[in-house]
Each structure stands twice: as structure tokens, then as C-alpha cells.
Scaffold this motif. Structure first.
Motif, PDB file in Angstrom:
ATOM      1  N   ILE A 215      44.234  39.375  45.705  1.00 47.17           N
ATOM      2  CA  ILE A 215      43.982  38.095  45.032  1.00 47.17           C
ATOM      3  C   ILE A 215      43.068  37.231  45.880  1.00 47.17           C
ATOM      4  O   ILE A 215      42.115  36.617  45.372  1.00 47.17           O
ATOM      5  N   ARG A 218      39.534  38.340  45.454  1.00 46.40           N
ATOM      6  CA  ARG A 218      38.951  37.904  44.178  1.00 46.40           C
ATOM      7  C   ARG A 218      38.622  36.411  44.217  1.00 46.40           C
ATOM      8  O   ARG A 218      37.594  35.980  43.685  1.00 46.40           O
ATOM      9  N   PHE A 219      39.508  35.630  44.796  1.00 46.49           N
ATOM     10  CA  PHE A 219      39.232  34.191  44.914  1.00 46.49           C
ATOM     11  C   PHE A 219      37.958  33.975  45.719  1.00 46.49           C
ATOM     12  O   PHE A 219      37.095  33.168  45.356  1.00 46.49           O
ATOM     13  N   THR A 226      30.156  31.470  42.440  1.00 44.82           N
ATOM     14  CA  THR A 226      29.935  30.124  41.911  1.00 44.82           C
ATOM     15  C   THR A 226      28.932  29.357  42.772  1.00 44.82           C
ATOM     16  O   THR A 226      28.045  28.673  42.250  1.00 44.82           O
ATOM     17  N   GLN A 246      30.134  21.184  41.014  1.00 40.31           N
ATOM     18  CA  GLN A 246      30.561  22.568  41.240  1.00 40.31           C
ATOM     19  C   GLN A 246      30.427  22.938  42.720  1.00 40.31           C
ATOM     20  O   GLN A 246      31.290  23.625  43.278  1.00 40.31           O
ATOM     21  N   TRP A 258      43.362  28.083  50.320  1.00 43.83           N
ATOM     22  CA  TRP A 258      43.694  28.925  49.169  1.00 43.83           C
ATOM     23  C   TRP A 258      43.116  30.329  49.304  1.00 43.83           C
ATOM     24  O   TRP A 258      43.708  31.292  48.832  1.00 43.83           O
TER      25      TRP A 258
ATOM     26  N   GLY B 212      33.738  24.811  31.740  1.00 47.51           N
ATOM     27  CA  GLY B 212      32.953  24.146  32.789  1.00 47.51           C
ATOM     28  C   GLY B 212      33.667  24.161  34.132  1.00 47.51           C
ATOM     29  O   GLY B 212      33.411  23.325  34.992  1.00 47.51           O
ATOM     30  N   THR B 213      34.583  25.129  34.307  1.00 45.66           N
ATOM     31  CA  THR B 213      35.333  25.244  35.557  1.00 45.66           C
ATOM     32  C   THR B 213      35.178  26.687  36.081  1.00 45.66           C
ATOM     33  O   THR B 213      36.124  27.468  36.063  1.00 45.66           O
ATOM     34  N   PRO B 214      33.971  27.004  36.559  1.00 49.09           N
ATOM     35  CA  PRO B 214      33.687  28.407  36.896  1.00 49.09           C
ATOM     36  C   PRO B 214      34.571  28.983  37.991  1.00 49.09           C
ATOM     37  O   PRO B 214      34.920  30.162  37.933  1.00 49.09           O
ATOM     38  N   ILE B 215      34.926  28.167  38.979  1.00 52.36           N
ATOM     39  CA  ILE B 215      35.776  28.717  40.044  1.00 52.36           C
ATOM     40  C   ILE B 215      37.169  29.018  39.490  1.00 52.36           C
ATOM     41  O   ILE B 215      37.746  30.078  39.761  1.00 52.36           O
ATOM     42  N   GLN B 216      37.697  28.113  38.674  1.00 55.08           N
ATOM     43  CA  GLN B 216      39.024  28.357  38.097  1.00 55.08           C
ATOM     44  C   GLN B 216      38.992  29.594  37.196  1.00 55.08           C
ATOM     45  O   GLN B 216      39.943  30.368  37.170  1.00 55.08           O
ATOM     46  N   ARG B 218      37.112  32.239  37.632  1.00 53.94           N
ATOM     47  CA  ARG B 218      37.093  33.406  38.520  1.00 53.94           C
ATOM     48  C   ARG B 218      38.472  33.637  39.152  1.00 53.94           C
ATOM     49  O   ARG B 218      38.904  34.776  39.313  1.00 53.94           O
ATOM     50  N   PHE B 219      39.128  32.548  39.549  1.00 54.35           N
ATOM     51  CA  PHE B 219      40.469  32.686  40.119  1.00 54.35           C
ATOM     52  C   PHE B 219      41.400  33.328  39.088  1.00 54.35           C
ATOM     53  O   PHE B 219      42.180  34.229  39.395  1.00 54.35           O
ATOM     54  N   GLY B 222      40.786  36.891  38.684  1.00 52.80           N
ATOM     55  CA  GLY B 222      41.279  37.613  39.860  1.00 52.80           C
ATOM     56  C   GLY B 222      42.770  37.892  39.775  1.00 52.80           C
ATOM     57  O   GLY B 222      43.233  38.981  40.148  1.00 52.80           O
ATOM     58  N   VAL B 223      43.523  36.923  39.276  1.00 56.58           N
ATOM     59  CA  VAL B 223      44.977  37.123  39.167  1.00 56.58           C
ATOM     60  C   VAL B 223      45.283  38.133  38.064  1.00 56.58           C
ATOM     61  O   VAL B 223      46.138  39.014  38.223  1.00 56.58           O
ATOM     62  N   LEU B 225      43.312  40.600  36.960  1.00 56.70           N
ATOM     63  CA  LEU B 225      42.923  41.932  37.436  1.00 56.70           C
ATOM     64  C   LEU B 225      43.934  42.481  38.438  1.00 56.70           C
ATOM     65  O   LEU B 225      44.288  43.668  38.403  1.00 56.70           O
ATOM     66  N   THR B 226      44.405  41.619  39.317  1.00 59.89           N
ATOM     67  CA  THR B 226      45.376  42.062  40.320  1.00 59.89           C
ATOM     68  C   THR B 226      46.709  42.427  39.665  1.00 59.89           C
ATOM     69  O   THR B 226      47.323  43.440  40.009  1.00 59.89           O
ATOM     70  N   TRP B 258      46.768  26.179  41.342  1.00 58.41           N
ATOM     71  CA  TRP B 258      45.445  26.541  41.866  1.00 58.41           C
ATOM     72  C   TRP B 258      44.494  26.984  40.754  1.00 58.41           C
ATOM     73  O   TRP B 258      43.288  26.752  40.839  1.00 58.41           O
ATOM     74  N   LEU B 259      45.028  27.668  39.752  1.00 57.74           N
ATOM     75  CA  LEU B 259      44.164  28.099  38.645  1.00 57.74           C
ATOM     76  C   LEU B 259      43.962  26.984  37.632  1.00 57.74           C
ATOM     77  O   LEU B 259      42.988  26.977  36.879  1.00 57.74           O
ATOM     78  N   VAL B 261      43.949  23.587  38.187  1.00 54.91           N
ATOM     79  CA  VAL B 261      43.394  22.316  38.654  1.00 54.91           C
ATOM     80  C   VAL B 261      42.037  22.025  37.978  1.00 54.91           C
ATOM     81  O   VAL B 261      41.136  22.852  37.962  1.00 54.91           O
TER      82      VAL B 261
END
Lengths: 395, 395
Positions: A215, A218-219, A226, A246, A258, B212-216, B218-219, B222-223, B225-226, B258-259, B261
């Protein structure tokens, strides 16, 4: 994976959030020491807006301006003295990573009678472990170090040219007010160095962790992707608030714990860069950019699988085998291309550093960051010759 | 992206960490109320080990056992009464999501003289907003709800068959001790339902956020996929500690904030499932699994781009266009295949639910989770007919 995680910092994020400064500070003290850097926050009007917000909330304040790009221990002492003399009970760090780092250590120095340099780590040693500090409110004006929501700080001893770090629980800011509008006026090159800095925080974590943390991998990849997507937009058009947002969010999560949790990571590239920028007037992000690809090529020899994963997941390069060195190297080449595309240096010569002091950099790095075997902590660990070899490859 | 984030829970994670319970509880109180579920913690020996750790640390304790799979408000009242009568000043939740949820609400109910049901939300309303609670230490014995490090709880009013939630700052556990060894004895089906539950937390976030939250994004990917990689391993071999560890970590980060936020997400699938399991004796994870693919097909019609991204990044399906509905639907089909592959239900009939009460489920769901327009909050919002249509498609 055996670990503890506790990041108690309260985060207020978003365009316009600077206006909340006064009410937030009033929850933690009556008189603030406002710590600032070289003057850009005054030129941009951010300082005046911060002061206005404090006044509206009835918070008194004193000032410590002029924190250097690589903040000095003498500046920490100066700030702590002002806080004591003025009776400040809360610290507001308004600036970039240097300002925030200096402010954190000031906050502990105010409550410590000894030499604040005792708090800074030297290899495995720390003369004094701070247990308490004044509350700190961070207001970053640059997206780069992630210092706003973590408990680390990097300080330079200007007498010895030693730049080292401290990370203790008492340094967690109580609140971080992260307002991307404050970064709209950051110049192109500083924006790019910030992107470099944040990506390097992630690559350090990614390549220097224990592995077996899917995890977190991936994070990390998510933050890199990004930053590579939005960083160039923020560099191309500094007024693009979405891009600034961003990038600032990426910089924050790159080092708030994190991505790092459970990875037991090391930061060899940072340790070496600290030595370079203690000796030379180099922006931290530029120094990182100059050596990171060379470090990656060095490290890939002993952990090819990690670099293959990077090449595959970041750049879509399909490997022939899990340890396909050709794939690993192509990924690093592509990463170097990205750094060049945002005008960041990828060699020491580009930042005016030659081969005269390579051994000195190695020795100084080992002085502040050696492991129990006397090597630079990292995966792989690096001995003196390894550091010199890697730096020579970066010339 | 404008938000606040503050998760103050301290996390202690790793195999063997149960042994730290006593010292941790002793930091927060002198006498603990140990809250447990149906008895598995006693059969597995976990309860005895917890008690031993408390005794070693000199912590006294009382017990509240028998928290139901869908915890009832009467159980909350019972636990709060025991805590008051026994003079407990700290609560230890030792069990699954239900146990932890009940314990959180008990902790506030102990300090509140009114009816604890006043704290539970009914649509937009909450009669009483709890501001204080006894300290809670969570020790999850199941990887599923993520309740161990968040401030939410779901409680059922058995008199009215209404199942609703509460989420307030005072419900954040002080410490979560997350020991994957405690999950080694969880049966195959419960393990699979836990994987379903955690993935649904992520899909809710992913498909019901503002975008509009690209990091979230991806996170979240990631979860997912894991969980899809390690979940089947934990189901196939319950004694595989690495698989148990990865799944438990995935469950925790799926709902610790974390996902979520900055995404301003909604949880329509959870809201509908709560109604189903308030009426029927259905495991929460199984109920989610039964309706999630149908909800996804419903939602894809109005937000195809999100589902295309899901199909592409989770399953590698290459879209012909950003709103390629065929690609979106293939991704949902593949997701449904995954659920079937771990023996989770993908229709209501598989969990014994027919079409007799579809309108009642819709009405009850809207009773506890309607937005300002009277619809079920989500992206898209769903009116009564939408809910019925979606449920009918899930039959």
C-alpha cells in the motif's frame, strides 16, 4: 510491518484558509512570535494579511524575520531569545521549509536552557532530546518540504558547516494552515525545486524502505504521478490555482508520514545533499535533483526489483524479468528526463560544484548520518568510497 | 479542495502488539470496561491474553460481553450502565467493527444523562451532539470496518429497525492496537466479507467524491489493488500472517480518512445496506457485496468517467474515450467477477432477500440518510424510485 504512527497535527487546507490564522492562534496562546524568511511574505502582502487576522482575534505578536534558506542555529537562538524577551507563548511559522524548521526548533529552545545545538542529531547521537516546545502553527508559503505537518527540522551549524536534523514528537505543529493561494507568487525555478524536493521525499521512501509494503508503494507512486502531472502545470503558469493546490497537497502528503508508515525508510540522498548545501549556496531542491538520478543508478545495482517496479508503474516500461536491469535503468533515464524538462539540474556541474571536495562531502555526511557500522544509512548502506563514487558519477 | 483533517488516534500496529495493551490502557485510566462480541475472543484465547496484559499493568476491569453483529442501542445503554456502576474510566473494545462501534458510543453515553439514541443521526438531524467521551482503546480482531482508527459508529434501534450512524470528534479512539495475529482464526467467509467491506469503503469514496482529487484517487486505487492481491491469499490460507497483515492494514487505511480527505464523499451503498441488515440477519460485508455492482452500474450512467478510470487503472482495460461506457461496464463486470471469486454474494437473492420490501428499504434508507432535497445523499443523489430500481436490478 511493526510500527507506531501518531501524527497529531490538525490540518486546515484550502485557498483562503490564511484568514483563519487569528482564531486558530488564539486557541493556543495570547502572544505569537511570527517567524519569517527573507522578505517575500512581506512583499507579497501575506505578512500583512496574517497580522490583520491575528489582530482581529486579539492576539499580540512579536517578530523574528530573516531566517536563511539553510536555517542556522544562531538564528534559532536569536528567535528563542526574542520569544523569551517578548513573552511569546505560541509560534507562527510563515514561510518555506527553512522558516518552519527554524520555528520548530525555536519553540523547543525557548523552554530549554542549554545550547539548542544539543537537540540536533549527529549520526546516532543527540545530546538532549527535547520533550516540550511552545505550540507551533505552520503557514507554508511554498510547496516543497512538507515540514508543515511533520516533526522534523534541518538546521545548519554555520561555524562547522554541519547541517543536520532533529525529529521529535514535540515538534509536530499543533495546526497547519495550508493555503495554496500563498504559493501563487513563487517564481518558476523555486516552484520546480519544490516539485523536485517533494518527489525526492517520495523516492527516498520508496527506494529506501524495507519492502513488503504494497500500500505504501502504491501511495508513493500516486504522489509521484500526481506531482509529475501537476508540477509542470504549476511551473508553466504560476497563477494556476488548481495546479498550485495539487502540488501543495502532494508536497504535504509526501512527508507527513502516510507514505512512510511501516517502511522504516532512510534518506541517503537528503543526507548527502545537506552536506552539499552546507558547503555551497545551493537551493535544497536543486541539490537533490543534481544527485538523485546518480544515487538511483548506484542503488539499482543492489535492489533492481524496486527500480523495475518504479519503471513499470511510473513510466509504463514493461520489464522482461522482475530484476531486468535494462528496464530499471530506462526508468531512471525517464525520471532524469522529467527533471530536465522542468529545468532542474541533473549534475553537480550545473550547480557549480566540482570534484575538489568529494571526500570532504563524504566525510561530513558520515559525520551526521552514519549507522552502527559507520556507513551512511540507506538501502544499500554506503561507505565513504560509495559516496565518492556516486558523487563522481553525478559530476 | 477545502477541508480540515485531524485524526488524533495513536496507532500501534504489528503482530504481537496485543501485549502492549496493559501499558497503553494504564496511560488512560485505572479501571477498564472490556467490551466484547459473541464469544470468539474468549474461545480464541485473545480475551485471556488481554486480561493478563491489563493485570500485569495493574489495571482493574469490568466486562460487557455479547455485543451483537449489528449493535443495538440497548446494548450501548447496558454497557454504559456497567461502566457507571463499576466506576470504569477507560473503555477497551476487543472485537470486530460492531464491538468497536458500540464501545465508542458507550464511552459518550457514560457521560451523557439523556437517551443515547439522541446522539445517532437521522438524516441531517442529531438531537444531541456528544462533546466528550471516556477514552477508548480499540483492539480489532477482524480486518473489515476500519472502525479502530476513525470516529464513526453505526448503531441499530431494534424497536424501529432503524440502523444509523454517528460520527463526532470525541469518538476517535485514543489508541488503536492493531495486531494481525488476532485475525488468524477468522473463518473464511468472514474474512471474505471483511475484504468486501474494506473495498466498498474505498469504492464509496472513489465514486462518491467531488473529483479533482488525483492523489486520493491513486491512494484509493492502491488500497483496492492491494486488497484484491492479498485478500484472496488471506481467504485461501487463514494462517498466512503476511496476507492477514496486508489485509488488516488495507482495512484500516480504507477508512481512517487518508483516502477520504478533501473528497467530500458520500456512502450511499452503506446507507442502503444498513437498511437491509436492519431488516434481515445479513453480514454487513455480504450485504454490501450483494448490491455494490448494481449501484455501480446505476451510478456509471451519470459519471462514466470515474468508472472508466476505475476500469483502466484497476483492471487495465483500455478505454476508447474518457466516457467509454463499454469500458466502464467491463470494469464493473470484472469487479463483480472478483467478488464471486472470493465467494461473496453479488445479488440479493443469494442473501435471501426478495422483492417484497423494496419500497420499505428505500423509505427507511431515506429516513436516516436524506439530503436537503429529500434524496439519498450520493453522486448521483438517488430518489426513492432510483433506490428501488437499483435494488430490483440487484435481485
Amino acid at each position: 510491518m511493526n510500527f507506531e504512527f501518531h501524527n497529531p497535527t490538525r490540518l486546515i487546507f484550502g485557498a483562503g484558509s490564511l484568514s483563519k490564522l487569528g482564531e486558530v492562534v488564539a486557541e493556543h496562546g495570547k502572544k505569537a512570535l511570527i517567524v519569517t524568511g527573507g522578505g517575500s511574505v512581506k512583499r507579497s502582502g501575506t505578512f500583512d494579511r496574517a497580522v490583520e487576522s491575528l489582530k482581529d482575534a486579539g492576539v499580540l505578536f512579536a517578530q523574528c524575520s530573516g531566517v536563511e534558506p539553510n536555517p542556522r542555529i544562531s538564528t534559532v537562538v536569536r528567535g528563542a531569545n526574542i520569544a523569551r524577551e517578548e513573552g511569546c507563548d505560541v509560534i507562527v511559522a510563515l514561510g518555506g521549509g527553512s522558516t518552519m524548521d527554524a520555528a520548530k526548533v525555536m519553540a523547543a529552545a525557548v523552554l530549554y536552557d542549554g545550547d539548542p545545538w544539543n537537540m540536533i542529531r549527529h549520526g546516532q547521537d543527540q545530546v538532549y532530546t527535547p520533550a516540550k516546545a511552545l505550540p507551533v502553527i505552520t503557514v507554508p508559503t511554498l510547496a516543497a518540504t512538507g515540514s508543515e505537518t511533520n516533526c522534523g527540522a534541518v538546521i545548519t551549524n554555520e561555524e562547522t558547516s554541519v547541517k543536520s536534523f532533529v525529529a521529535d514528537k514535540c515538534f509536530y505543529p499543533r495546526v497547519a494552515i495550508v493555503d495554496p493561494e500563498l504559493t501563487l507568487s513563487v517564481p518558476k525555478n523555486q516552484t520546480a525545486y519544490g516539485v523536485c524536493d517533494l518527489i525526492t521525499h517520495v523516492t527516498e521512501t520508496y527506494f529506501n524502505g524495507i519492502g513488503g509494503t504494497p500500500i505504501q508503494d502504491r501511495f508513493a507512486e500516486g504522489v509521484i504521478l500526481t506531482a509529475m502531472e501537476w508540477g509542470p502545470k504549476a511551473i508553466a503558469d504560476g497563477k494556476n490555482l488548481e495546479a498550485r493546490t495539487q502540488v501543495q497537497w502532494a508536497a504535504l502528503v509526501a512527508l507527513n508520514g502516510w507514505l512512510q508508515v511501516g517502511t522504516d525508510y532512510r534518506m541517503p540522498v537528503h543526507m548527502i545533499e545537506h552536506t552539499l548545501s552546507a558547503h555551497h549556496d545551493v537551493a535544497h531542491g536543486a541539490g537533490l535533483s543534481a544527485i538523485n538520478p546518480s544515487w538511483m543508478r548506484f542503488a539499482a545495482k543492489s535492489r533492481p526489483e524496486r527500480f523495475v517496479q518504479f519503471a513499470q508503474r511510473i513510466f509504463g516500461i514493461v520489464p522482461k524479468a522482475p530484476d531486468d536491469m535494462d528496464c530499471a535503468m530506462k526508468g531512471i533515464d525517464r525520471f532524469e528526463d522529467f527533471l530536465r524538462s522542468i529545468d532542474c539540474p541533473t549534475s553537480l556541474s550545473e550547480i557549480g560544484i566540482g570534484d575538489e571536495l568529494l571526500s570532504r562531502y563524504a566525510d561530513d555526511t558520515l559525520l551526521v548520518a552514519k549507522d552502527e557500522n559507520g556507513n551512511l544509512s540507506g538501502r544499500p548502506a554506503m561507505n565513504r568510497d560509495d559516496i565518492i563514487e556516486m558523487l563522481r558519477a553525478a559530476l
